[in-house]
Scaffold this active site. Structure first.
Site, PDB file in Angstrom:
ATOM      1  N   TYR A  93       0.875  -1.179   0.000  1.00 23.40           N
ATOM      2  CA  TYR A  93       0.000   0.000   0.000  1.00 23.40           C
ATOM      3  C   TYR A  93       0.908   1.224   0.000  1.00 23.40           C
ATOM      4  O   TYR A  93       1.478   1.605   1.009  1.00 23.40           O
ATOM      5  CB  TYR A  93      -0.900   0.022   1.223  1.00 23.40           C
ATOM      6  N   PHE A 130     -13.943  -4.216   0.140  1.00 21.08           N
ATOM      7  CA  PHE A 130     -14.955  -3.508  -0.643  1.00 21.08           C
ATOM      8  C   PHE A 130     -16.347  -3.640  -0.008  1.00 21.08           C
ATOM      9  O   PHE A 130     -17.332  -3.940  -0.693  1.00 21.08           O
ATOM     10  CB  PHE A 130     -15.008  -4.006  -2.088  1.00 21.08           C
ATOM     11  N   PRO A 131     -16.457  -3.417   1.321  1.00 17.66           N
ATOM     12  CA  PRO A 131     -17.782  -3.549   1.945  1.00 17.66           C
ATOM     13  C   PRO A 131     -18.778  -2.508   1.463  1.00 17.66           C
ATOM     14  O   PRO A 131     -19.987  -2.707   1.576  1.00 17.66           O
ATOM     15  CB  PRO A 131     -17.476  -3.368   3.441  1.00 17.66           C
ATOM     16  N   LEU A 132     -18.249  -1.401   0.917  1.00 20.42           N
ATOM     17  CA  LEU A 132     -19.123  -0.362   0.351  1.00 20.42           C
ATOM     18  C   LEU A 132     -19.035  -0.345  -1.163  1.00 20.42           C
ATOM     19  O   LEU A 132     -19.484   0.606  -1.808  1.00 20.42           O
ATOM     20  CB  LEU A 132     -18.742   1.013   0.916  1.00 20.42           C
ATOM     21  N   GLY A 133     -18.473  -1.389  -1.737  1.00 20.56           N
ATOM     22  CA  GLY A 133     -18.289  -1.454  -3.173  1.00 20.56           C
ATOM     23  C   GLY A 133     -16.924  -0.930  -3.571  1.00 20.56           C
ATOM     24  O   GLY A 133     -16.337  -0.097  -2.879  1.00 20.56           O
ATOM     25  N   LEU A 190     -24.233   2.179  -2.013  1.00 15.73           N
ATOM     26  CA  LEU A 190     -24.746   3.313  -1.258  1.00 15.73           C
ATOM     27  C   LEU A 190     -26.046   3.861  -1.841  1.00 15.73           C
ATOM     28  O   LEU A 190     -26.812   4.512  -1.129  1.00 15.73           O
ATOM     29  CB  LEU A 190     -23.692   4.418  -1.210  1.00 15.73           C
TER      30      LEU A 190
END
Length: 284
Positions: free
Chosen positions: A57, A204-207, A216
């Site tokens: 990262y 990617f829990p929110l995409g 969302l």
């Protein structure tokens, strides 16, 4: 359940992902270093005791920020990293799957964080590995665990066949796969993890970057958020916590406001009406 075992340690189910601490696309220096440091420190103040990171990262950026912000580390803090990838000069994600590359990745993480041992390390799988190749990778991970460099072995981007192969060789403490309310392809892996008592850590829990609006903006999510006085992101994260007791969240951000919002999702109660609307198990 506010905690779940991650190897030999119980951790709070809302952790923190360091992927967004570097620049855009997890590449290069942070947009605002001072805020990145403040976000990490505030996460620990809010009770986060599980931080997910990787040397690639940045590369070399996320771990440096974590060390600068938190060293000497609180005794309760658990670091989980991953190996199996590298970056080129333009930020492309490339495989680094050879046994010597896996070992080098772990050693790089240890040096950057200034620790002697990582609580767990995920082997990131880039494609459908041949069984013999996966066995060789697992041999390397097992050797590093036996040496005390890592406490537990995890997998990332694994299917059920790969997870079963790994479980036939050694204990697996966690699995990281993409998973959210609109992308549930990893549900069989989640179910197998639940059966075996393994932590399942969705990324990617929110995409993903180009799929966030699908999560969302999902009509079920927005309707529940409006009724409960929450944000769509909080509802999407609370949904993951409610899907199964072995899910752990590692939402990442470089924003103090988003950090507070993400951690608060762990306290959001989805009532029966919300559970029905979101298609959660056990709902009437």
């Amino acid at each position: 359940m506010n905690t779940f075992p991650l190897g030999k340690r119980n951790v709070h189910r809302v952790g923190f992902g360091a992927m967004q601490l570097p620049g855009r696309g997890a590449f290069g220096p942070p947009r605002d270093r001072a805020e990145a440091l403040a976000v990490v420190r505030r996460a620990v103040e809010l009770g986060v005791d599980h931080i997910d990171t990787a040397q690639y990262y940045g590369p070399d950026v996320a771990n440096e920020i974590l060390r600068s912000a938190l060293y000497p580390y609180p005794s309760q803090l658990v670091f989980v990293s991953k190996v199996g990838a590298r970056r080129d000069g333009k930020g492309a994600w490339l495989p680094a799957q050879k046994p010597e590359e896996l070992r080098a990745g772990v050693l790089d993480n240890l040096r950057a964080l200034g620790v002697d041992r990582l609580h767990a390390v995920n082997l990131r799988l880039h494609s459908k590995s041949a069984p013999k190749a996966l066995d060789a990778q697992l041999d390397t991970m097992i050797a590093m665990r036996d040496e005390g460099l890592i406490g537990g072995i995890g997998l990332s981007n694994a299917d059920t066949e790969q997870l079963r192969q790994a479980l036939g060789r050694t204990e697996i403490v966690c699995v990281q796969n993409p998973f959210n309310i609109v992308d549930q392809q990893s549900r069989p892996v989640l179910d197998l993890c639940l059966e075996r008592g393994i932590a399942f850590v969705p990324f990617f829990p929110l995409g993903a970057a180009f799929g966030r609006e699908r999560v969302l903006g999902h009509p079920w999510v927005t309707a529940v958020a409006q009724r409960l006085g929450a944000t769509p992101a909080q509802v999407a994260l609370a949904w993951i916590l409610a899907v199964a007791p072995n899910t752990l969240l590692i939402p990442g951000t470089a924003s103090l406001g988003h950090l507070e919002e993400n951690v608060a999702a762990g306290r959001l109660v989805l009532d029966e009406e919300a559970r029905v609307a979101l298609g959660l198990p056990g709902a009437a």
